[in-house]
Design a protein around this motif. Structure first.
Motif, short mmCIF file in Angstrom:
data_model
loop_
_atom_site.label_atom_id
_atom_site.label_comp_id
_atom_site.label_asym_id
_atom_site.label_seq_id
_atom_site.Cartn_x
_atom_site.Cartn_y
_atom_site.Cartn_z
N ILE A 6 2.30 -8.29 2.62
CA ILE A 6 3.54 -9.04 2.42
C ILE A 6 4.55 -8.13 1.75
O ILE A 6 4.26 -7.52 0.72
N LEU A 7 5.74 -8.05 2.32
CA LEU A 7 6.84 -7.28 1.76
C LEU A 7 7.83 -8.26 1.14
O LEU A 7 8.25 -9.21 1.79
N LYS A 69 5.81 3.60 8.79
CA LYS A 69 5.42 4.01 10.14
C LYS A 69 4.02 3.51 10.52
O LYS A 69 3.81 3.06 11.63
N ASN A 70 3.07 3.58 9.61
CA ASN A 70 1.70 3.18 9.92
C ASN A 70 1.27 1.89 9.23
O ASN A 70 0.09 1.60 9.14
N HIS A 71 2.24 1.15 8.72
CA HIS A 71 1.94 -0.13 8.06
C HIS A 71 2.36 -1.28 8.96
O HIS A 71 3.46 -1.26 9.50
N GLN A 72 1.50 -2.22 9.12
CA GLN A 72 1.87 -3.42 9.86
C GLN A 72 2.13 -4.52 8.84
O GLN A 72 1.20 -5.08 8.27
N LYS A 118 6.06 -2.71 14.09
CA LYS A 118 4.98 -3.63 14.44
C LYS A 118 4.69 -3.58 15.94
O LYS A 118 3.54 -3.56 16.37
N LYS A 119 5.75 -3.51 16.74
CA LYS A 119 5.59 -3.41 18.19
C LYS A 119 4.89 -2.11 18.57
O LYS A 119 4.01 -2.09 19.42
N LYS A 120 5.25 -1.00 17.91
CA LYS A 120 4.64 0.30 18.21
C LYS A 120 3.16 0.31 17.86
O LYS A 120 2.35 0.87 18.59
N ILE A 121 2.81 -0.30 16.74
CA ILE A 121 1.41 -0.34 16.31
C ILE A 121 0.57 -1.17 17.28
O ILE A 121 -0.54 -0.81 17.61
#
Length: 123
Positions: A6-7, A69-72, A118-121
């Motif tokens: 959660i951000l 970049k690598n966090h969803q 999120k789409k890239k991951i």
């Protein structure tokens, strides 16, 4: 068990701080707090991953792309914003643009970055 990330923007004061304080106890959640670059971090938030950011600086907002970049991020809670101490009788176009940057444009850019990541991951 995978933790939900959660951000919370504005996590150092007001509603954002109260939310972080309440959620910090939940072991199923990893909190990331975006806080004003110029503010000291409150002691309670030492348990939260903190990213200091100036929402008035577009370059810093765009740099979030690298940090996430690598966090969803599963959930975004926006509590940042404010009136910058302006009074309605003194609002001019420059101050109005500042208010829009703080309360709208910066949030829009943060959402765009996180949704694209999120789409890239997922792909």
């Amino acid at each position: 068990m995978t933790k939900k990330i959660i951000l919370i923007t504005g996590a150092n004061t007001g509603l954002g701080y109260d939310l972080a304080k309440g959620l910090i106890k939940d072991r199923k959640i990893e909190l990331i707090g975006l806080v004003n670059k110029k503010s000291p971090v409150k002691a309670l938030l030492k348990k939260v991953k903190i990213i200091k950011l100036d929402l008035m600086n577009n370059n810093e907002i765009l740099d979030l792309n690298l940090k996430f970049k690598n966090h969803q991020i599963d959930t975004i809670i926006h509590c940042a914003g404010g009136g910058l101490g302006y009074h309605s009788s003194s609002i001019n176009l420059k101050k109005l643009n500042d208010l829009m940057q703080l309360n709208f444009y910066s949030i829009f850019e943060i959402n765009k970055i996180l949704i694209n990541n999120k789409k890239k991951i997922k792909d």
